[in-house]
Scaffold this motif. Structure first.
Motif, PDB file in Angstrom:
ATOM      1  N   SER A  76       0.819  -1.224   0.000  1.00 45.28           N
ATOM      2  CA  SER A  76       0.000   0.000   0.000  1.00 45.28           C
ATOM      3  C   SER A  76       0.850   1.271   0.000  1.00 45.28           C
ATOM      4  N   THR A  77       2.131   1.134  -0.389  1.00 46.28           N
ATOM      5  CA  THR A  77       2.957   2.337  -0.508  1.00 46.28           C
ATOM      6  C   THR A  77       2.835   2.945  -1.902  1.00 46.28           C
ATOM      7  N   SER A  78       1.984   2.347  -2.758  1.00 45.65           N
ATOM      8  CA  SER A  78       1.927   2.792  -4.153  1.00 45.65           C
ATOM      9  C   SER A  78       0.625   2.309  -4.777  1.00 45.65           C
ATOM     10  N   GLY A  79       0.242   2.924  -5.864  1.00 41.87           N
ATOM     11  CA  GLY A  79      -0.786   2.396  -6.769  1.00 41.87           C
ATOM     12  C   GLY A  79      -2.106   1.999  -6.137  1.00 41.87           C
ATOM     13  N   ILE A  80      -2.561   0.803  -6.492  1.00 39.22           N
ATOM     14  CA  ILE A  80      -3.890   0.315  -6.089  1.00 39.22           C
ATOM     15  C   ILE A  80      -3.973   0.150  -4.569  1.00 39.22           C
ATOM     16  N   GLY A  81      -2.927  -0.405  -3.967  1.00 46.95           N
ATOM     17  CA  GLY A  81      -2.948  -0.618  -2.516  1.00 46.95           C
ATOM     18  C   GLY A  81      -3.119   0.687  -1.764  1.00 46.95           C
ATOM     19  N   GLY A  84       4.745  -2.323   2.277  1.00 50.12           N
ATOM     20  CA  GLY A  84       5.267  -2.172   0.912  1.00 50.12           C
ATOM     21  C   GLY A  84       6.653  -1.560   0.973  1.00 50.12           C
ATOM     22  N   PHE A  85       7.260  -1.464  -0.196  1.00 50.14           N
ATOM     23  CA  PHE A  85       8.612  -0.919  -0.282  1.00 50.14           C
ATOM     24  C   PHE A  85       8.555   0.543  -0.717  1.00 50.14           C
ATOM     25  N   GLY A  86       9.711   1.203  -0.615  1.00 51.61           N
ATOM     26  CA  GLY A  86       9.797   2.576  -1.108  1.00 51.61           C
ATOM     27  C   GLY A  86      10.711   3.407  -0.239  1.00 51.61           C
ATOM     28  N   ALA A 140       7.369  -5.480   5.942  1.00 47.95           N
ATOM     29  CA  ALA A 140       7.589  -6.909   5.672  1.00 47.95           C
ATOM     30  C   ALA A 140       7.808  -7.176   4.184  1.00 47.95           C
ATOM     31  N   ASP A 141       8.773  -8.041   3.892  1.00 45.00           N
ATOM     32  CA  ASP A 141       8.991  -8.513   2.517  1.00 45.00           C
ATOM     33  C   ASP A 141       8.121  -9.752   2.332  1.00 45.00           C
ATOM     34  N   LEU A 142       7.065  -9.614   1.554  1.00 46.91           N
ATOM     35  CA  LEU A 142       6.055 -10.677   1.469  1.00 46.91           C
ATOM     36  C   LEU A 142       6.469 -11.835   0.575  1.00 46.91           C
ATOM     37  N   SER A 143       7.694 -11.796   0.063  1.00 52.19           N
ATOM     38  CA  SER A 143       8.195 -12.993  -0.615  1.00 52.19           C
ATOM     39  C   SER A 143       8.652 -14.020   0.424  1.00 52.19           C
ATOM     40  N   ASN A 197      -5.016  -8.405   0.463  1.00 52.28           N
ATOM     41  CA  ASN A 197      -3.789  -8.931  -0.149  1.00 52.28           C
ATOM     42  C   ASN A 197      -3.637  -8.309  -1.527  1.00 52.28           C
ATOM     43  N   ASN A 198      -2.809  -7.289  -1.593  1.00 52.75           N
ATOM     44  CA  ASN A 198      -2.692  -6.511  -2.829  1.00 52.75           C
ATOM     45  C   ASN A 198      -1.281  -6.511  -3.420  1.00 52.75           C
ATOM     46  N   ALA A 199      -0.248  -6.743  -2.590  1.00 49.84           N
ATOM     47  CA  ALA A 199       1.131  -6.639  -3.100  1.00 49.84           C
ATOM     48  C   ALA A 199       1.300  -7.543  -4.317  1.00 49.84           C
ATOM     49  N   ALA A 227       3.826 -16.525 -15.332  1.00 51.34           N
ATOM     50  CA  ALA A 227       3.848 -16.555 -13.861  1.00 51.34           C
ATOM     51  C   ALA A 227       2.692 -15.737 -13.295  1.00 51.34           C
ATOM     52  N   TYR A 228       2.487 -14.559 -13.851  1.00 58.77           N
ATOM     53  CA  TYR A 228       1.451 -13.650 -13.335  1.00 58.77           C
ATOM     54  C   TYR A 228       0.054 -14.259 -13.518  1.00 58.77           C
ATOM     55  N   VAL A 229      -0.198 -14.802 -14.712  1.00 62.29           N
ATOM     56  CA  VAL A 229      -1.513 -15.401 -14.993  1.00 62.29           C
ATOM     57  C   VAL A 229      -1.727 -16.638 -14.110  1.00 62.29           C
ATOM     58  N   ALA A 286      -0.342 -17.177 -11.149  1.00 58.29           N
ATOM     59  CA  ALA A 286      -0.522 -16.717  -9.764  1.00 58.29           C
ATOM     60  C   ALA A 286      -1.931 -16.160  -9.566  1.00 58.29           C
ATOM     61  N   LYS A 287      -2.405 -15.361 -10.513  1.00 61.67           N
ATOM     62  CA  LYS A 287      -3.715 -14.717 -10.333  1.00 61.67           C
ATOM     63  C   LYS A 287      -4.864 -15.728 -10.471  1.00 61.67           C
ATOM     64  N   HIS A 288      -4.735 -16.696 -11.386  1.00 64.13           N
ATOM     65  CA  HIS A 288      -5.733 -17.770 -11.435  1.00 64.13           C
ATOM     66  C   HIS A 288      -5.719 -18.542 -10.109  1.00 64.13           C
ATOM     67  N   TRP A 323      -6.790  -2.742 -16.717  1.00 69.10           N
ATOM     68  CA  TRP A 323      -5.632  -1.833 -16.669  1.00 69.10           C
ATOM     69  C   TRP A 323      -5.878  -0.667 -15.718  1.00 69.10           C
ATOM     70  N   VAL A 324      -4.914  -0.443 -14.825  1.00 69.52           N
ATOM     71  CA  VAL A 324      -4.920   0.702 -13.908  1.00 69.52           C
ATOM     72  C   VAL A 324      -3.575   1.384 -14.109  1.00 69.52           C
ATOM     73  N   LEU A 325      -3.563   2.698 -14.253  1.00 72.05           N
ATOM     74  CA  LEU A 325      -2.302   3.385 -14.539  1.00 72.05           C
ATOM     75  C   LEU A 325      -1.499   3.571 -13.250  1.00 72.05           C
ATOM     76  N   THR A 326      -0.694   2.572 -12.923  1.00 71.84           N
ATOM     77  CA  THR A 326       0.174   2.597 -11.735  1.00 71.84           C
ATOM     78  C   THR A 326       1.607   2.347 -12.210  1.00 71.84           C
ATOM     79  N   PRO A 327       2.607   2.462 -11.314  1.00 75.81           N
ATOM     80  CA  PRO A 327       3.987   2.190 -11.739  1.00 75.81           C
ATOM     81  C   PRO A 327       4.153   0.818 -12.407  1.00 75.81           C
ATOM     82  N   LEU A 328       3.384  -0.188 -11.936  1.00 74.37           N
ATOM     83  CA  LEU A 328       3.488  -1.542 -12.503  1.00 74.37           C
ATOM     84  C   LEU A 328       3.117  -1.553 -13.995  1.00 74.37           C
ATOM     85  N   VAL A 329       2.112  -0.768 -14.352  1.00 75.15           N
ATOM     86  CA  VAL A 329       1.661  -0.736 -15.750  1.00 75.15           C
ATOM     87  C   VAL A 329       2.459   0.293 -16.552  1.00 75.15           C
ATOM     88  N   GLN A 330       2.881   1.375 -15.886  1.00 77.61           N
ATOM     89  CA  GLN A 330       3.678   2.387 -16.597  1.00 77.61           C
ATOM     90  C   GLN A 330       4.940   1.752 -17.183  1.00 77.61           C
TER      91      GLN A 330
HETATM   92  P1  NAD Z   1       2.526  -1.033  -7.856  1.00 81.20           P
HETATM   93  O1  NAD Z   1       3.827  -1.486  -8.408  1.00 81.20           O
HETATM   94  O2  NAD Z   1       2.137   0.414  -7.960  1.00 81.20           O
HETATM   95  O3  NAD Z   1       2.407  -1.432  -6.313  1.00 81.20           O
HETATM   96  C1  NAD Z   1       2.828  -2.681  -5.851  1.00 81.20           C
HETATM   97  C2  NAD Z   1       2.969  -2.615  -4.345  1.00 81.20           C
HETATM   98  O4  NAD Z   1       3.442  -3.887  -3.877  1.00 81.20           O
HETATM   99  C3  NAD Z   1       3.992  -1.577  -3.882  1.00 81.20           C
HETATM  100  O5  NAD Z   1       3.562  -0.993  -2.681  1.00 81.20           O
HETATM  101  C4  NAD Z   1       5.252  -2.424  -3.649  1.00 81.20           C
HETATM  102  O6  NAD Z   1       6.160  -1.849  -2.740  1.00 81.20           O
HETATM  103  C5  NAD Z   1       4.593  -3.678  -3.075  1.00 81.20           C
HETATM  104  N1  NAD Z   1       5.459  -4.842  -3.120  1.00 81.20           N
HETATM  105  C6  NAD Z   1       6.132  -5.364  -4.175  1.00 81.20           C
HETATM  106  N2  NAD Z   1       6.871  -6.421  -3.780  1.00 81.20           N
HETATM  107  C7  NAD Z   1       6.647  -6.577  -2.448  1.00 81.20           C
HETATM  108  C8  NAD Z   1       7.131  -7.485  -1.465  1.00 81.20           C
HETATM  109  N3  NAD Z   1       8.005  -8.462  -1.760  1.00 81.20           N
HETATM  110  N4  NAD Z   1       6.714  -7.332  -0.185  1.00 81.20           N
HETATM  111  C9  NAD Z   1       5.865  -6.335   0.158  1.00 81.20           C
HETATM  112  N5  NAD Z   1       5.373  -5.446  -0.742  1.00 81.20           N
HETATM  113  C10 NAD Z   1       5.771  -5.572  -2.020  1.00 81.20           C
HETATM  114  O7  NAD Z   1       1.449  -1.979  -8.543  1.00 81.20           O
HETATM  115  P2  NAD Z   1      -0.141  -1.902  -8.668  1.00 81.20           P
HETATM  116  O8  NAD Z   1      -0.456  -1.770 -10.112  1.00 81.20           O
HETATM  117  O9  NAD Z   1      -0.729  -0.951  -7.699  1.00 81.20           O
HETATM  118  O10 NAD Z   1      -0.507  -3.396  -8.273  1.00 81.20           O
HETATM  119  C11 NAD Z   1      -1.147  -3.754  -7.072  1.00 81.20           C
HETATM  120  C12 NAD Z   1      -1.848  -5.080  -7.268  1.00 81.20           C
HETATM  121  O11 NAD Z   1      -2.844  -4.935  -8.269  1.00 81.20           O
HETATM  122  C13 NAD Z   1      -0.918  -6.194  -7.746  1.00 81.20           C
HETATM  123  O12 NAD Z   1      -1.267  -7.409  -7.113  1.00 81.20           O
HETATM  124  C14 NAD Z   1      -1.221  -6.267  -9.236  1.00 81.20           C
HETATM  125  O13 NAD Z   1      -0.973  -7.542  -9.754  1.00 81.20           O
HETATM  126  C15 NAD Z   1      -2.699  -5.952  -9.239  1.00 81.20           C
HETATM  127  N6  NAD Z   1      -3.214  -5.477 -10.527  1.00 81.20           N
HETATM  128  C16 NAD Z   1      -2.729  -4.350 -11.107  1.00 81.20           C
HETATM  129  C17 NAD Z   1      -3.265  -3.938 -12.326  1.00 81.20           C
HETATM  130  C18 NAD Z   1      -2.822  -2.686 -13.017  1.00 81.20           C
HETATM  131  O14 NAD Z   1      -3.264  -2.460 -14.164  1.00 81.20           O
HETATM  132  N7  NAD Z   1      -2.005  -1.851 -12.421  1.00 81.20           N
HETATM  133  C19 NAD Z   1      -4.274  -4.688 -12.941  1.00 81.20           C
HETATM  134  C20 NAD Z   1      -4.728  -5.837 -12.312  1.00 81.20           C
HETATM  135  C21 NAD Z   1      -4.195  -6.220 -11.103  1.00 81.20           C
END
Ligand code: NAD
Length: 260
Positions: A12-17, A35-37, A62-65, A89-91, A154-156, A158-160, A187-194
């Motif tokens: 939750s330090t970025s994007g959707i979270g 989250g990281f940052g 916490a590093d959620l890996s 659970n969003n990371a 991997a992503y598909v 994991a999400k399934h 699609w959500v315009l976050t760093p992951l998609v950018q």
């Molecule tokens: P993002 O890169 O903006 O944010 C990801 C967040 O996860 C960050 O806070 C990051 O620090 C954290 N993170 C990454 N690795 C981590 C770890 N090991 N431990 C703890 N935190 C960790 O991405 P986003 O687009 O906001 O994605 C959030 C979720 O939404 C993800 O699960 C992504 O798969 C899902 N999602 C995103 C989109 C999209 O279009 N952006 C679409 C569908 C689903």
């Protein structure tokens, strides 16, 4: 509506979270950020939530890996916030490559962070929720939890898997006052998609704006990005009484992507 409730939002330090954390805080929930940052930026987010919404906001990096850190995150929230009512659970991370070029360590990382972390946090949070007789488990999956695209094995997967686990937890908790659901954004315009848009612009020799438009038109019929705020409000809905009998299912917020 959520005053007296507490929520962990992973990633939750970025994007959707961050969008989800803000929406839950706006309804009065105390928040555990993760989250990281950059430390100063994270502290500004934490303090900003407290000032804007008059809630408690804490941070755990916490590093959620790592399984033990997933469990420690839940324990820390239980200790410092007193209870965990809502777990989001969003990371998540992405890696894009054809399967025969996919680095095995990236496969392991995507599965660990996008799927296994939710297993570990849910496992740790459920006893507390059962004792409370109320809980909301929300897994941020994806349109890619319902359909596939090339180069995202991997992503598909994991999400399934995350949607499959959501169904199981929904069934196991059906009589407990705890619901478990997945949100499937398009699609959500976050760093992951950018990053994906920038890579596309570079590969095709087009502008970043054109690459963004192409990305949308290829998959998302609305041709509009879903916003983190809309996903935050979807999470709030899943925490409401109106959603108390919605469990074991997924809500697509994808502009029609998976209707095709
Ligand atoms: P993002 O890169 O903006 O944010 C990801 C967040 O996860 C960050 O806070 C990051 O620090 C954290 N993170 C990454 N690795 C981590 C770890 N090991 N431990 C703890 N935190 C960790 O991405 P986003 O687009 O906001 O994605 C959030 C979720 O939404 C993800 O699960 C992504 O798969 C899902 N999602 C995103 C989109 C999209 O279009 N952006 C679409 C569908 C689903």
């Amino acid at each position: 509506m959520l005053k007296g409730r507490t929520a962990i939002v992973t990633g939750s330090t970025s994007g959707i979270g961050l969008g989800i954390a803000r929406s839950l805080a706006a309804k009065g929930a105390d928040i555990m950020l993760n989250g990281f940052g950059d430390a100063a930026e994270i502290e500004a987010i934490r303090a900003g939530l407290e000032a804007e919404f008059k809630v408690r906001a804490l941070y755990n990096g916490a590093d959620l890996s790592k399984a033990d850190q997933c469990e420690a995150l839940v324990k820390d929230a239980e200790t410092r916030l007193g209870r965990v009512d809502i777990l989001v659970n969003n990371a998540g991370i992405q890696h894009v490559a054809p399967i025969d070029e996919f680095p095995p360590e990236r496969w392991d990382a995507v599965i660990a962070i996008n799927l296994s972390s939710a297993f570990h946090t849910i496992r740790a949070a459920l006893p507390g929720m059962k004792a409370l007789g109320w809980g909301r488990l929300i897994n941020v999956a994806s349109a890619h939890g319902l359909v596939a695209s090339v180069n995202k094995a991997a992503y598909v997967a994991a999400k399934h898997g995350l949607i499959g686990m959501t169904k199981v937890v929904g069934l196991e908790c059906a009589e407990t006052g705890i619901t478990c659901n997945a949100i499937c954004p398009g699609w959500v315009l976050t760093p992951l998609v950018q990053k994906q848009i920038d890579a596309r612009a570079a590969a095709q020799g087009v502008s970043v704006a054109d690459a963004g438009r192409d990305l949308l038109s290829e998959k998302q019929p609305s041709k509009r990005f879903t916003t983190p705020e809309q996903l935050g409000d979807t999470a709030v809905f899943l925490c409401s009484d109106a959603a108390s009998n919605i469990t074991g299912t997924q809500l697509a917020v994808d502009g029609g992507w998976t209707a095709q």
